[in-house]
Design an enzyme around this catalytic site. Structure first.
Site, PDB file in Angstrom:
ATOM      1  N   LYS A  52      68.404 -25.821 -34.896  1.00  0.00           N
ATOM      2  CA  LYS A  52      68.006 -26.119 -36.271  1.00  0.00           C
ATOM      3  C   LYS A  52      68.916 -27.178 -36.881  1.00  0.00           C
ATOM      4  O   LYS A  52      68.438 -28.168 -37.464  1.00  0.00           O
ATOM      5  CB  LYS A  52      68.036 -24.843 -37.122  1.00  0.00           C
ATOM      6  CG  LYS A  52      67.597 -25.062 -38.553  1.00  0.00           C
ATOM      7  CD  LYS A  52      67.424 -23.745 -39.290  1.00  0.00           C
ATOM      8  CE  LYS A  52      68.747 -23.102 -39.604  1.00  0.00           C
ATOM      9  NZ  LYS A  52      68.603 -21.913 -40.475  1.00  0.00           N
ATOM     10  N   ASP A  97      63.696 -22.705 -41.225  1.00  0.00           N
ATOM     11  CA  ASP A  97      64.598 -21.807 -41.940  1.00  0.00           C
ATOM     12  C   ASP A  97      63.772 -20.693 -42.567  1.00  0.00           C
ATOM     13  O   ASP A  97      62.584 -20.551 -42.267  1.00  0.00           O
ATOM     14  CB  ASP A  97      65.422 -22.578 -42.976  1.00  0.00           C
ATOM     15  CG  ASP A  97      64.607 -22.977 -44.206  1.00  0.00           C
ATOM     16  OD1 ASP A  97      63.355 -22.900 -44.153  1.00  0.00           O
ATOM     17  OD2 ASP A  97      65.215 -23.358 -45.221  1.00  0.00           O
TER      18      ASP A  97
END
Length: 253
Positions: free
Chosen positions: A148, A167
């Site tokens: 990420k 997220d």
């Protein structure tokens, strides 16, 4: 023949009649690209909300943002980069001193984050000449940098993400829109990558994050004020979609 006066319907009959009525029609999801275009129009200012002046600052700020609000990170980084302005300065720092600074500034997980950002700075100096690498494979070898974080840097700093950043906001909104049925970030990313062209991957995450922070809240989503509620299959019943179930009392943590 005299008209017969009918009394009130028995409660059981009323309940059966109510149950037989069709439920209000739910919105049918439109094609994801069309809904995304509408979301972009709703949030034309969507962008990464971590303040930074370079790819190095963005990388460090993104590592610090793990389980931390962007607002706090943006309060911490001016002091951090005032003391350690580049990779070489941070690589030369004592990790304990950096952690102590993060603690004074109110950063959680300060010990681990201090070690991580000093370690990644040393990795940049030792393996990349102090420059932030431009591939996911190289970025994830740095301490504290996962997929990420790497894709945030690749997308925002270099315009070349290798996937979609997932997220909590991206996860929740994409589930509510019916773009994924998974609650695993890795599978959600695969689902989104399959639905959207690479050119949209970076802005897709920023737009979903903006929508999640401003309208599609985890609790009490503002469906009545949402500009795409007609295209959302979860509209007006979204509160329990994309959220972890409440923990039962007495359950082990």
């Amino acid at each position: 023949m005299a008209a017969t006066t009918r009394g009130p319907r028995p409660k059981k009959a009323t309940a059966l009649a109510d149950a037989a009525r069709p439920a209000p029609a739910r919105a049918a999801p439109s094609a994801p690209p069309a809904t995304f275009a509408r979301l972009r129009a709703l949030h034309p200012d969507a962008h990464c909300e971590l303040d930074h002046r370079s790819s190095f600052e963005l990388l460090v700020a993104t590592v610090l943002s793990a389980q931390t609000m962007d607002v706090l990170v943006n309060k911490v980084t001016p002091h951090l980069f005032g003391a350690y302005p580049d990779a070489r300065a941070l690589a030369s720092a004592d990790a304990a001193e950096v952690s102590a600074l993060l603690k004074r500034l109110g950063m959680g997980m300060f010990n681990q984050k201090g070690k991580n950002i000093v370690g990644l700075a040393r990795g940049l100096i030792e393996r990349h000449g102090g420059e932030v690498p431009r591939t996911l494979a190289e970025l994830v070898k740095l301490p504290g940098v996962g997929r990420k974080t790497a894709n945030v840097v690749l997308g925002v700093a270099f315009g070349a993400p290798e996937g979609v950043v997932v997220d909590t906001h991206v996860q929740r909104v994409s589930q509510r829109l019916g773009w994924t049925t998974s609650d695993k970030p890795e599978q959600i990313e695969r689902d989104l990558v399959a639905l959207f062209p690479r050119r949209d991957w970076d802005m897709l995450s920023h737009t979903l994050i903006f929508h999640g922070r401003r309208i599609c809240f985890a609790r009490k989503p503002a469906c009545g004020g949402c500009g795409i509620s007609d295209a959302c299959p979860s509209a007006f019943r979204a509160e329990n979609v994309g959220r972890k179930p409440p923990r039962r009392r007495g359950a082990a943590p």
